[in-house]
Write an enzyme that holds these catalytic residues in place. Structure first.
Site, mmCIF file in Angstrom:
data_model
loop_
_atom_site.group_PDB
_atom_site.id
_atom_site.type_symbol
_atom_site.label_atom_id
_atom_site.label_comp_id
_atom_site.label_asym_id
_atom_site.label_seq_id
_atom_site.Cartn_x
_atom_site.Cartn_y
_atom_site.Cartn_z
ATOM 1 N N GLU A 127 0.821 -1.228 0.000
ATOM 2 C CA GLU A 127 0.000 0.000 0.000
ATOM 3 C C GLU A 127 0.852 1.274 0.000
ATOM 4 O O GLU A 127 0.485 2.282 0.592
ATOM 5 C CB GLU A 127 -1.014 -0.036 1.144
ATOM 6 N N GLU A 229 -4.788 -8.634 0.183
ATOM 7 C CA GLU A 229 -5.350 -8.553 1.535
ATOM 8 C C GLU A 229 -6.848 -8.402 1.392
ATOM 9 O O GLU A 229 -7.319 -7.589 0.595
ATOM 10 C CB GLU A 229 -4.861 -7.305 2.299
#
Ligand SMILES: *[C@@H]1O[C@H](CO)[C@@H](O)[C@H](O)[C@H]1NC(C)=O
Length: 303
Positions: A127, A229
């Site tokens: 991220e 995720e």
């Protein structure tokens, strides 16, 4: 093809055509924390116990850093010793510069020591674009640098990164798509405040948009794509219409995650075990485990 304009049934048809061919059900893999409930670092025996608990459901985990908590120093021997033949996608943290240097040296040191038999790939960052830690071209440069470092040391491992689904859809991320051998798209309907009536549709739509954008950029449907995720907290506060509870987590798993696995997409559930050390001040963060911190399963993981 624009997935956002078609319903769930349409999505299933679109996915079936994207993934044409007899693909097996997508695998259930796990994101793995590196700390005990009290925040101290795990050792090799802890990872062995983690693998024992996860083995009925999975054989692949992913981690985020090579040097924090000396992750590779203790994880690599556990991977080698476990009778369950686990593989890991290991993460290199690309910021800041001194941390990144430590990460690269731990990567090479422990690959040299333990080899690559139990390593499926390497991610550079997690991220990074979502947080704005680096620009897309800066991240792409670091991915290419890690790939070259691996090659220079005789290791042939695929290099990728994980980011939020909407960043993959955003054309600004194309340098990262170009620098990736595999792709991880993260999507949490909980963090989009979705209630139980729309959480599955939202997850599938987001994920297919990310996959479609990457396939379009690469000019082929033959890409190595994972959900990097996803998950649902079983405790802590609500977020918009999203209620944090074991019942909703179980339903999200059954509908959304079994749904995408049935289309042949491998997922990394975030995360294997609760992480109480994160503290209740962090809201839902301690409660994302499929298992609690004593490794007891919270809900049925079969599809
Ligand atoms: C339901 O999910 C779809 C797909 O993500 C989204 O476009 C829509 O806004 C969501 N509906 C609500 C009420 O949030």
């Amino acid at each position: 093809m624009k997935f956002s304009t078609i319903g769930w049934t349409g999505l299933a048809v679109a996915a079936a055509s994207l993934l044409r061919g007899a693909r097996a059900e997508g695998a259930l893999n796990f994101c793995l924390g590196v700390k005990h409930a009290d925040g101290s670092c795990k050792y090799t025996d802890d990872y062995l116990a983690d693998f024992e608990a996860l083995a009925p459901y999975s054989s692949v985990v992913r981690t985020y850093s090579t040097s924090d908590c000396n992750t590779l120093q203790y994880l690599m021997p556990a991977l080698a010793q476990s009778s369950h033949n686990f593989q890991a996608i290991i993460g290199v943290w690309p910021t800041d510069d001194s941390h990144y240097a430590l990460e690269k040296s731990a990567l090479i040191q422990y690959l040299q020591q333990y080899g690559t038999d139990h390593v499926k790939g390497v991610t550079v960052g997690s991220e990074v674009l979502y947080r704005g830690d680096l620009t897309a071209s800066e991240l792409a440069n670091r991915m290419n640098e890690v790939r070259q470092l691996l090659k220079d040391n005789g290791f042939n491992l695929p290099v990728g990164t994980a980011d939020s689904w909407n960043l993959w859809v955003d054309g600004g991320s194309d340098p990262v798509i170009d620098a990736s051998d595999f792709f991880m798209s993260n999507a949490f309907s909980y963090w989009q405040g979705q209630d139980t009536s729309n959480m599955t549709n939202s997850f599938l739509d987001d994920t297919m948009q990310a996959m479609g954008r990457i396939q379009a950029r690469k000019g082929t449907s033959d890409i190595s794509f994972y959900v990097g995720e996803t998950g649902w907290p079983t405790g802590g506060p609500s977020y918009g219409s999203a209620v944090a509870s074991t019942d909703v987590a179980a339903k999200f798993y059954k509908e959304a995650l079994c749904g995408i696995r049935s289309w042949g997409v491998d997922i990394f559930y975030f995360e294997a075990f609760d992480e109480p050390w994160k503290g209740t001040d962090s809201g839902v963060e301690p409660y994302f485990g499929a298992m609690d911190s004593n490794r007891n399963l919270k809900f049925d993981l079969s599809c």
